[in-house]
Motif scaffolding. Sequence first.
Motif, PDB file in Angstrom:
ATOM      1  N   SER A 259       0.831  -1.206   0.000  1.00 42.71           N
ATOM      2  CA  SER A 259       0.000   0.000   0.000  1.00 42.71           C
ATOM      3  C   SER A 259       0.862   1.252   0.000  1.00 42.71           C
ATOM      4  O   SER A 259       0.611   2.195  -0.766  1.00 42.71           O
ATOM      5  N   GLN A 386      -7.596   9.881   3.665  1.00 49.22           N
ATOM      6  CA  GLN A 386      -7.192   8.520   3.325  1.00 49.22           C
ATOM      7  C   GLN A 386      -6.026   8.033   4.183  1.00 49.22           C
ATOM      8  O   GLN A 386      -5.977   6.875   4.576  1.00 49.22           O
ATOM      9  N   GLN A 390      -6.432   4.873   6.728  1.00 53.44           N
ATOM     10  CA  GLN A 390      -5.622   3.660   6.654  1.00 53.44           C
ATOM     11  C   GLN A 390      -4.941   3.365   7.989  1.00 53.44           C
ATOM     12  O   GLN A 390      -4.787   2.204   8.369  1.00 53.44           O
ATOM     13  N   THR A 399      -5.127  -5.021   6.792  1.00 53.75           N
ATOM     14  CA  THR A 399      -4.156  -4.471   5.840  1.00 53.75           C
ATOM     15  C   THR A 399      -4.364  -4.948   4.409  1.00 53.75           C
ATOM     16  O   THR A 399      -3.927  -4.274   3.476  1.00 53.75           O
ATOM     17  N   PRO A 402      -7.303  -2.756   2.405  1.00 59.07           N
ATOM     18  CA  PRO A 402      -6.770  -1.417   2.103  1.00 59.07           C
ATOM     19  C   PRO A 402      -5.705  -1.437   1.012  1.00 59.07           C
ATOM     20  O   PRO A 402      -5.598  -0.479   0.246  1.00 59.07           O
ATOM     21  N   ILE A 447     -11.971   3.718   1.868  1.00 58.42           N
ATOM     22  CA  ILE A 447     -11.426   3.430   3.208  1.00 58.42           C
ATOM     23  C   ILE A 447     -12.429   3.804   4.283  1.00 58.42           C
ATOM     24  O   ILE A 447     -12.632   3.065   5.262  1.00 58.42           O
ATOM     25  N   ARG A 450     -15.193   1.274   4.549  1.00 53.40           N
ATOM     26  CA  ARG A 450     -14.753   0.045   5.225  1.00 53.40           C
ATOM     27  C   ARG A 450     -14.689   0.256   6.741  1.00 53.40           C
ATOM     28  O   ARG A 450     -15.056  -0.628   7.512  1.00 53.40           O
TER      29      ARG A 450
END
Length: 462
Positions: A259, A386, A390, A399, A402, A447, A450
């Motif tokens: 990421s 963002q 995260q 993890t 994402p 994100i 989620r």
Amino acid sequence: MQPPALPYHPRQAWSHELAATIRLAWPLVCTNVTMALIGATDVLMIGWLGPTQLASASLGFNLAMLLSIFSMGLITAASPMMASEIGRKPNSVRDVRRTFRQSLWTALIICIPIWAILWNSGDLLLLLGQKPQLAALAQDYVRAYMWSILPFLWTLAARNFLSALEKPIWSLIIGIAGVIANAIFNYALIFGEFGAPALGVVGAGIGSILANSFMFLCMILVISRHKDFRRYRLFGRWWRSDWPRFREMWRLGLPIGISFGLEGGVFSVAVMLMGLISVEAVAAHAIALQIASLSFMVPMGLGQAATVRVGIGYGRKDAAMIRRAGWTSFVLGTGFMTVMAALLWIFPQQLISIFLQDAAANPNVAMLAVQFLAVAALFQIVDGAQVVGQGMLRGLHDTRMPMVIAGFGYWVVGIGVGAWLAFSAGWQGVGIWTGLATGLGIVAVLILIRWTMRARLGLLPA
């Protein structure tokens, strides 16, 4: 016998979380700013050499960062792991030590292929279509700079330890010392001051080695001698293997590293695309990116604080604390970036003049930098959203998804839209920045969705 502590009233719980987050986050934010100032110092001093040197060093630095940012993600896995261990057992020593030691192992192992790749950076830049003059000068810089990556990663591992213990003030103190040391080393080695040879861009690379090594040595001294840390004996027999913990770090850290690499890679590819436009576009991009990066350090620090605070709640299996910790950091991060968006929009020329010593002599660079900052102002808010988001999910040890979201948002949307706008629609550099803003916006929205669905997705501890 003391009576059991009464639970916080809801308002007290939120104010307690706000105080705890700020107490943890402000040294992290300031430490991130010091790290950004080290990079900004490099850009500032190399910029004094001229646009060609600035463009070549920017190409080389971004190639190196594309790889080292991935490594940073791997090491970052230690932060939620240590935070969760402390949440489960506040006086944990052995588990924290095991995780820290394996982060040192991970840094050393990942540096070996990185050094091999970066040694051939000139050929890589030529393959990517960069001009031979820029590629050759960039390789000279990278072959010096790349040796600074290992002490940098080991310093990051020590910062993760201090953050997990919610005592990051030492990271800030050492970071400030690092900024000063880097400025002195660079000034001496780039321009030949204080009796040192004038090495130009190579001097900037050597200065990075010296500055990062200095900071890691300071970390060793503090962690080994300070009464709050020495009981962990972090550097004692650090070579001892711990394969289960090593595998767990890679299991959790590999998606984080990917990421990080996807996000960093977008900006590195953006530099390469700018190189296909003009030297002035690369120089202007470097200036605008440095300015935007300085403001990004604040939500980045809040994201790191969110990882620790959410991670502690995860270890305690406290869903209410997880909720408070996540949203507190999120509101602080997006609120700050809203203010920064206004400043970038209102004062672009004043900000650019800090990095471009003689704007009148480089009018094209100054003009392009103003245009890029106008777009950067628009994506400040979603960029902050963002990165904090995260960090919140990392605290839940989430993890992998994402990583998928980052891949889609940064590369499919960000690079896809940016390249089309730049070369097909004729927007050139502004198109690349517009694509970056669009990709960041998509990642921020997904994100956040989620996070709000964390209970339904089974992300909360059982």
